[in-house]
Design a protein around this motif. Structure first.
Motif, short mmCIF file in Angstrom:
data_model
loop_
_atom_site.label_atom_id
_atom_site.label_comp_id
_atom_site.label_asym_id
_atom_site.label_seq_id
_atom_site.Cartn_x
_atom_site.Cartn_y
_atom_site.Cartn_z
N GLU A 264 62.27 45.96 -59.99
CA GLU A 264 62.05 47.06 -60.63
C GLU A 264 60.08 46.88 -60.52
OE1 GLU A 264 63.28 49.97 -62.44
OE2 GLU A 264 65.00 49.31 -61.53
N GLU A 265 60.25 46.48 -60.83
CA GLU A 265 58.14 45.87 -60.75
C GLU A 265 57.80 45.30 -59.18
OE1 GLU A 265 55.07 42.67 -62.83
OE2 GLU A 265 57.21 43.21 -64.10
N PRO A 266 56.52 46.10 -58.44
CA PRO A 266 56.55 46.37 -57.19
C PRO A 266 55.57 44.88 -56.82
CG PRO A 266 55.04 47.39 -58.63
CD PRO A 266 55.83 46.99 -59.17
N ILE A 267 55.46 44.83 -55.90
CA ILE A 267 55.01 43.40 -55.64
C ILE A 267 53.43 43.87 -55.28
CG2 ILE A 267 53.53 41.91 -53.41
CD1 ILE A 267 56.74 40.76 -54.48
N LYS A 268 52.78 43.44 -56.37
CA LYS A 268 51.44 43.72 -55.98
C LYS A 268 50.50 42.29 -55.71
CE LYS A 268 51.75 45.04 -60.96
NZ LYS A 268 51.69 44.29 -61.89
N PRO A 269 50.37 42.61 -53.97
CA PRO A 269 49.23 42.12 -52.97
C PRO A 269 47.89 41.46 -53.87
CG PRO A 269 49.79 44.21 -51.95
CD PRO A 269 50.48 44.42 -53.39
N LEU A 270 47.90 39.96 -53.02
CA LEU A 270 46.44 39.45 -52.80
C LEU A 270 46.52 39.99 -51.67
CD1 LEU A 270 44.57 37.30 -54.16
CD2 LEU A 270 45.50 35.75 -53.19
N TYR A 271 46.87 39.72 -50.98
CA TYR A 271 46.48 39.45 -49.36
C TYR A 271 47.74 40.00 -48.71
CZ TYR A 271 43.03 36.73 -49.61
OH TYR A 271 41.76 35.70 -50.21
N THR A 272 47.95 40.96 -47.76
CA THR A 272 48.66 41.85 -46.65
C THR A 272 48.03 41.56 -45.41
OG1 THR A 272 49.45 43.72 -48.23
CG2 THR A 272 49.48 43.78 -46.16
N TYR A 273 49.25 41.18 -44.32
CA TYR A 273 48.98 41.08 -43.00
C TYR A 273 49.52 42.25 -42.67
CZ TYR A 273 47.70 36.18 -44.73
OH TYR A 273 47.18 35.21 -45.02
N ILE A 274 48.72 42.90 -41.99
CA ILE A 274 49.55 43.75 -40.99
C ILE A 274 50.09 43.32 -39.47
CG2 ILE A 274 48.99 46.15 -39.97
CD1 ILE A 274 47.30 45.96 -43.02
N LEU A 275 50.66 42.94 -38.99
CA LEU A 275 50.61 43.17 -37.37
C LEU A 275 50.83 44.41 -36.62
CD1 LEU A 275 51.92 41.12 -35.10
CD2 LEU A 275 54.25 42.01 -35.63
N TRP A 276 50.36 43.74 -35.66
CA TRP A 276 50.01 44.90 -35.18
C TRP A 276 50.07 44.50 -33.32
CZ3 TRP A 276 48.01 49.91 -35.91
CH2 TRP A 276 47.13 50.41 -37.10
N GLN A 277 50.63 45.38 -32.82
CA GLN A 277 51.11 44.93 -30.79
C GLN A 277 51.54 45.90 -30.40
OE1 GLN A 277 55.61 44.53 -30.87
NE2 GLN A 277 55.39 42.32 -30.15
N GLU A 278 50.42 45.86 -29.12
CA GLU A 278 50.78 46.57 -28.01
C GLU A 278 52.27 46.92 -27.61
OE1 GLU A 278 47.13 45.24 -24.74
OE2 GLU A 278 49.75 44.46 -24.28
N THR A 279 51.83 48.60 -27.48
CA THR A 279 53.75 49.34 -26.72
C THR A 279 53.89 48.42 -25.74
OG1 THR A 279 52.14 50.75 -25.62
CG2 THR A 279 52.84 51.21 -27.94
#
Length: 167
Positions: A72-87
């Motif tokens: 029920e309780e959403p994750i409250k991020p301290l840090y979010t790592y976004i993976l970027w990748q070439e097509t």
């Protein structure tokens, strides 16, 4: 939940391979992690390939475990790592040419918990995006299907709370 852990591991593995390229010409996809803080401000970018591999191994270390519902309780991020990748370079394309970057996945860690949220973004995989368009009118519904929570080992969560350690 064991099935969702297997699905997540499989999807993560597929995301990090150069699918479609012949073995003798297998292209290396450039990948990087953009790190955002709780306010979504950029903290750093992890682009050194050795550090990217370290991040991938860190993520693999907990995604092989059992995934649990977010609850029920959403994750409250301290840090979010976004993976970027070439097509992926298609047949006939110059493998050295610059290609579009796609946001593939997000990994969020909390301040006071070892609970980690991993979201695989359906738009990053054409087949999944097409399937999502057929299944649901609301793209957020499929995103929930591709979200996994893990209780990461304390040392893994601590490493994710220290993004400067990767750059």
């Amino acid at each position: 939940m064991k099935k969702s852990a297997i699905l997540c591991t499989l999807l993560f593995s597929l995301l990090l391979t150069a699918c479609g390229a012949p073995a003798e010409e297998e292209a290396i996809k450039e990948t990087s992690y953009q790190v955002l803080d709780a306010d979504e401000a950029e903290v750093c970018v992890i682009s050194d390939q050795a550090a990217v591999e370290e991040m991938n191994e860190l993520i693999n270390s907990f995604t092989s475990g059992e995934a649990t519902p977010q609850g029920e309780e959403p994750i409250k991020p301290l840090y979010t790592y976004i993976l970027w990748q070439e097509t992926t370079a298609l047949a006939g394309e110059d493998p050295a040419a610059e290609r579009e970057l796609l946001e593939v996945m997000r990994v969020s860690v909390q301040k006071d918990s070892d609970r980690v949220l991993l979201e695989i973004l359906p738009d990053s995989m054409e087949a999944v995006a097409d399937l999502a368009a057929e299944w649901v009118e609301d793209a957020d519904a499929i995103r929930g299907f591709l979200s996994f929570c893990y209780d990461a080992p304390p040392e893994t969560a601590a490493a994710l709370r220290n993004p400067e350690g990767f750059s």
